[in-house]
Design a protein around this motif. Sequence first.
Motif, PDB file in Angstrom:
ATOM      1  N   PHE A 405      38.525  81.472  -3.674  1.00 22.42           N
ATOM      2  CA  PHE A 405      38.831  81.698  -5.089  1.00 22.42           C
ATOM      3  C   PHE A 405      37.569  82.031  -5.888  1.00 22.42           C
ATOM      4  O   PHE A 405      37.615  82.849  -6.818  1.00 22.42           O
ATOM      5  CB  PHE A 405      39.522  80.467  -5.686  1.00 22.42           C
ATOM      6  N   PHE A 406      36.444  81.408  -5.545  1.00 18.51           N
ATOM      7  CA  PHE A 406      35.187  81.684  -6.243  1.00 18.51           C
ATOM      8  C   PHE A 406      34.757  83.138  -6.038  1.00 18.51           C
ATOM      9  O   PHE A 406      34.370  83.830  -6.981  1.00 18.51           O
ATOM     10  CB  PHE A 406      34.096  80.730  -5.738  1.00 18.51           C
ATOM     11  N   ILE A 407      34.815  83.597  -4.801  1.00 18.06           N
ATOM     12  CA  ILE A 407      34.422  84.985  -4.504  1.00 18.06           C
ATOM     13  C   ILE A 407      35.345  85.969  -5.216  1.00 18.06           C
ATOM     14  O   ILE A 407      34.895  86.952  -5.815  1.00 18.06           O
ATOM     15  CB  ILE A 407      34.426  85.230  -2.977  1.00 18.06           C
ATOM     16  N   VAL A 408      36.645  85.700  -5.153  1.00 24.00           N
ATOM     17  CA  VAL A 408      37.600  86.594  -5.822  1.00 24.00           C
ATOM     18  C   VAL A 408      37.356  86.600  -7.328  1.00 24.00           C
ATOM     19  O   VAL A 408      37.365  87.656  -7.976  1.00 24.00           O
ATOM     20  CB  VAL A 408      39.047  86.161  -5.513  1.00 24.00           C
ATOM     21  N   ASP A 409      37.113  85.423  -7.890  1.00 21.48           N
ATOM     22  CA  ASP A 409      36.898  85.321  -9.334  1.00 21.48           C
ATOM     23  C   ASP A 409      35.667  86.100  -9.784  1.00 21.48           C
ATOM     24  O   ASP A 409      35.655  86.684 -10.875  1.00 21.48           O
ATOM     25  CB  ASP A 409      36.754  83.849  -9.725  1.00 21.48           C
ATOM     26  N   HIS A 410      34.624  86.134  -8.938  1.00 24.61           N
ATOM     27  CA  HIS A 410      33.379  86.803  -9.309  1.00 24.61           C
ATOM     28  C   HIS A 410      33.308  88.243  -8.823  1.00 24.61           C
ATOM     29  O   HIS A 410      32.255  88.879  -8.897  1.00 24.61           O
ATOM     30  CB  HIS A 410      32.191  86.000  -8.783  1.00 24.61           C
ATOM     31  N   ILE A 412      36.794  90.703  -8.318  1.00 20.66           N
ATOM     32  CA  ILE A 412      37.881  91.389  -9.036  1.00 20.66           C
ATOM     33  C   ILE A 412      38.500  90.524 -10.117  1.00 20.66           C
ATOM     34  O   ILE A 412      39.279  90.998 -10.936  1.00 20.66           O
ATOM     35  CB  ILE A 412      38.975  91.855  -8.053  1.00 20.66           C
ATOM     36  N   GLY A 413      38.154  89.232 -10.124  1.00 21.79           N
ATOM     37  CA  GLY A 413      38.694  88.329 -11.133  1.00 21.79           C
ATOM     38  C   GLY A 413      39.971  87.645 -10.670  1.00 21.79           C
ATOM     39  O   GLY A 413      40.777  88.234  -9.949  1.00 21.79           O
ATOM     40  N   LEU A 414      40.142  86.390 -11.091  1.00 26.33           N
ATOM     41  CA  LEU A 414      41.330  85.625 -10.724  1.00 26.33           C
ATOM     42  C   LEU A 414      42.449  85.746 -11.749  1.00 26.33           C
ATOM     43  O   LEU A 414      43.616  85.861 -11.396  1.00 26.33           O
ATOM     44  CB  LEU A 414      40.978  84.134 -10.589  1.00 26.33           C
ATOM     45  N   ARG A 415      42.069  85.726 -13.022  1.00 27.80           N
ATOM     46  CA  ARG A 415      43.065  85.539 -14.079  1.00 27.80           C
ATOM     47  C   ARG A 415      43.292  86.805 -14.886  1.00 27.80           C
ATOM     48  O   ARG A 415      42.364  87.575 -15.129  1.00 27.80           O
ATOM     49  CB  ARG A 415      42.621  84.402 -14.994  1.00 27.80           C
ATOM     50  N   VAL A 416      44.532  86.994 -15.281  1.00 25.74           N
ATOM     51  CA  VAL A 416      44.864  88.110 -16.165  1.00 25.74           C
ATOM     52  C   VAL A 416      44.285  87.841 -17.549  1.00 25.74           C
ATOM     53  O   VAL A 416      43.857  86.729 -17.864  1.00 25.74           O
ATOM     54  CB  VAL A 416      46.393  88.312 -16.258  1.00 25.74           C
ATOM     55  N   THR A 417      44.276  88.860 -18.401  1.00 26.33           N
ATOM     56  CA  THR A 417      43.768  88.680 -19.756  1.00 26.33           C
ATOM     57  C   THR A 417      44.744  87.855 -20.587  1.00 26.33           C
ATOM     58  O   THR A 417      45.925  87.692 -20.221  1.00 26.33           O
ATOM     59  CB  THR A 417      43.558  90.039 -20.443  1.00 26.33           C
ATOM     60  N   ARG A 418      44.253  87.357 -21.722  1.00 28.93           N
ATOM     61  CA  ARG A 418      45.106  86.564 -22.602  1.00 28.93           C
ATOM     62  C   ARG A 418      46.290  87.389 -23.097  1.00 28.93           C
ATOM     63  O   ARG A 418      47.422  86.899 -23.161  1.00 28.93           O
ATOM     64  CB  ARG A 418      44.287  86.034 -23.786  1.00 28.93           C
ATOM     65  N   THR A 419      46.038  88.641 -23.446  1.00 27.74           N
ATOM     66  CA  THR A 419      47.112  89.512 -23.916  1.00 27.74           C
ATOM     67  C   THR A 419      48.176  89.697 -22.842  1.00 27.74           C
ATOM     68  O   THR A 419      49.387  89.634 -23.114  1.00 27.74           O
ATOM     69  CB  THR A 419      46.547  90.881 -24.336  1.00 27.74           C
ATOM     70  N   GLU A 420      47.738  89.933 -21.621  1.00 28.61           N
ATOM     71  CA  GLU A 420      48.687  90.112 -20.516  1.00 28.61           C
ATOM     72  C   GLU A 420      49.484  88.841 -20.270  1.00 28.61           C
ATOM     73  O   GLU A 420      50.693  88.891 -20.006  1.00 28.61           O
ATOM     74  CB  GLU A 420      47.919  90.514 -19.255  1.00 28.61           C
ATOM     75  N   GLU A 421      48.829  87.703 -20.348  1.00 29.06           N
ATOM     76  CA  GLU A 421      49.527  86.442 -20.130  1.00 29.06           C
ATOM     77  C   GLU A 421      50.591  86.200 -21.197  1.00 29.06           C
ATOM     78  O   GLU A 421      51.704  85.771 -20.893  1.00 29.06           O
ATOM     79  CB  GLU A 421      48.525  85.283 -20.120  1.00 29.06           C
ATOM     80  N   LEU A 422      50.249  86.476 -22.461  1.00 29.66           N
ATOM     81  CA  LEU A 422      51.210  86.269 -23.541  1.00 29.66           C
ATOM     82  C   LEU A 422      52.387  87.237 -23.457  1.00 29.66           C
ATOM     83  O   LEU A 422      53.527  86.880 -23.754  1.00 29.66           O
ATOM     84  CB  LEU A 422      50.518  86.400 -24.899  1.00 29.66           C
ATOM     85  N   ARG A 423      52.108  88.463 -23.038  1.00 32.07           N
ATOM     86  CA  ARG A 423      53.172  89.457 -22.918  1.00 32.07           C
ATOM     87  C   ARG A 423      54.024  89.193 -21.679  1.00 32.07           C
ATOM     88  O   ARG A 423      55.203  89.544 -21.644  1.00 32.07           O
ATOM     89  CB  ARG A 423      52.551  90.855 -22.862  1.00 32.07           C
ATOM     90  N   GLY A 424      53.446  88.594 -20.699  1.00 27.54           N
ATOM     91  CA  GLY A 424      54.170  88.337 -19.453  1.00 27.54           C
ATOM     92  C   GLY A 424      53.649  89.207 -18.332  1.00 27.54           C
ATOM     93  O   GLY A 424      53.343  90.382 -18.541  1.00 27.54           O
ATOM     94  N   LEU A 425      53.566  88.631 -17.145  1.00 25.84           N
ATOM     95  CA  LEU A 425      52.994  89.361 -16.012  1.00 25.84           C
ATOM     96  C   LEU A 425      53.924  90.432 -15.469  1.00 25.84           C
ATOM     97  O   LEU A 425      53.482  91.347 -14.767  1.00 25.84           O
ATOM     98  CB  LEU A 425      52.606  88.390 -14.894  1.00 25.84           C
ATOM     99  N   ASP A 426      55.198  90.339 -15.766  1.00 30.01           N
ATOM    100  CA  ASP A 426      56.139  91.345 -15.265  1.00 30.01           C
ATOM    101  C   ASP A 426      55.767  92.743 -15.743  1.00 30.01           C
ATOM    102  O   ASP A 426      55.736  93.697 -14.952  1.00 30.01           O
ATOM    103  CB  ASP A 426      57.561  91.019 -15.720  1.00 30.01           C
ATOM    104  N   ILE A 427      55.473  92.878 -17.018  1.00 31.73           N
ATOM    105  CA  ILE A 427      55.183  94.187 -17.598  1.00 31.73           C
ATOM    106  C   ILE A 427      53.847  94.727 -17.118  1.00 31.73           C
ATOM    107  O   ILE A 427      53.742  95.847 -16.597  1.00 31.73           O
ATOM    108  CB  ILE A 427      55.207  94.107 -19.135  1.00 31.73           C
ATOM    109  N   ASP A 428      52.789  93.922 -17.262  1.00 28.44           N
ATOM    110  CA  ASP A 428      51.443  94.429 -16.978  1.00 28.44           C
ATOM    111  C   ASP A 428      51.119  94.496 -15.487  1.00 28.44           C
ATOM    112  O   ASP A 428      50.382  95.374 -15.057  1.00 28.44           O
ATOM    113  CB  ASP A 428      50.403  93.571 -17.706  1.00 28.44           C
TER     114      ASP A 428
END
Length: 444
Positions: A405-410, A412-428
């Motif tokens: 998880f550390f390598i992935v996070d540093h 391509i990144g682990l987490r979606v953006t705040r905007t994407e999270e609020l909108r929902g992962l289905d769309i983005d």
Amino acid sequence: MTKPKPGLIALITGAFLLIATPALAAEAESTINDLDTVWILLAAYLVFFMQPGFALLETGLTRAKNTINIIAKNFMDMSVAVILFFFFGYGLMYGSGNSFIGLNGFALSGLGDSNVPIWASFIFQAVFCATAATIVSGAVAERIKFISYLIATGVLTALIYPIIGHWTWGGGWLAGLNFFDFAGSTIVHSTGGWAALIGAWMLGPREGKYDAEGKAQAICGHNLPLAALGVFILWFGWFGFNPGSQLAASGIENAKAISLISVNTILAPAAGALTAMLAVWIGYGKPDLTFCMNGALAGLVAITAPCAVVSPVASILIGAIGGVLVVLSARFFDLLHIDDPVGAVSVHGVNGVWGTLAVGLWGQKALGLASDGLFMGGGLGQLGVQALGVVSVAAFTLVTMGVVFFIVDHTIGLRVTRTEELRGLDIDEHGMEGYSDFQIFTTR
């Protein structure tokens, strides 16, 4: 001297082949038992059916705007798991090598049959591997990048789970100490649970999960009937998971063992559901359905290790304690601000530990354990070995998956953006919605 006629030679040769060929075929296949083979395949199909159970449970306990994402993760981690386990995992787990890892048998090459064909053994073990992987999905739901999840799944199923499996079921160092985990409370469930824990911790909580004072806020699932159906499917599939791990059905002793395991597999989750209901009812004033469901799953996870070596009364106690543990551990992880949307760490990680230790408490030598458990007059020996296995698997999984998880996070990144999270992962993440023509919007 008269030469034999060609027709006579053909007749004698044909008669010889007619007699000899069945004998040769029987000798070549003498180790394969047809009933055992059918039993293993049937159990594998039941365990495979647990995958839609996980998908429905996790979908129902999360928000509508993430429906496609949850289902996609469950669909694709099965696909990733079986391919990688075929090429790499099975050999690492069951190939000959050393006490730490198998070093041959990749893509099943060079591995022979036992009481069942190697193909039957592979499919049974592959669906177990996929189960360990899909446990992670629920704990990291609603905020992990899809590609990052697939990468983590690939490493878990191709390398980490098979190595742990080699230590135990593959005849490695823990097996040499008589560590006992019949169907995988630690090997499958705790491995998935610890991977889920480190993933959820590194991702951080969902937006709005904790208020400014750090108090947990309820983020309700959008479809509890769907989640309940998922739990019933999982419970049904567990009759392949536990009884199937007997790995044989022929003969009186196997029939008795499968029957006992089946009884324990229905009693423990029933007890877990009851005690979880009582615990949350007393503690929070209402019999929360989500805890009833997770209580049943806790009982199933807890009985998975000891199901073949404990009595039905002991299985009720094991499941009952598991139901209370799932309520207490969910509260504990909330205090640590570890956001686990479906309770996967509490169900699989915590109760995987509990079930493995329960072997050393109620396990019976008369049922096949190396020595009696503590409450059966056998002292602390077996309990100590079980605890060593629990700690070893936890440490190995947390460290290795933490690195992943550390390598992935540093990178391509682990987490979606705040905007994407609020909108929902289905769309983005997927460009589609689980419920077309419905307006789905939330502020957290």
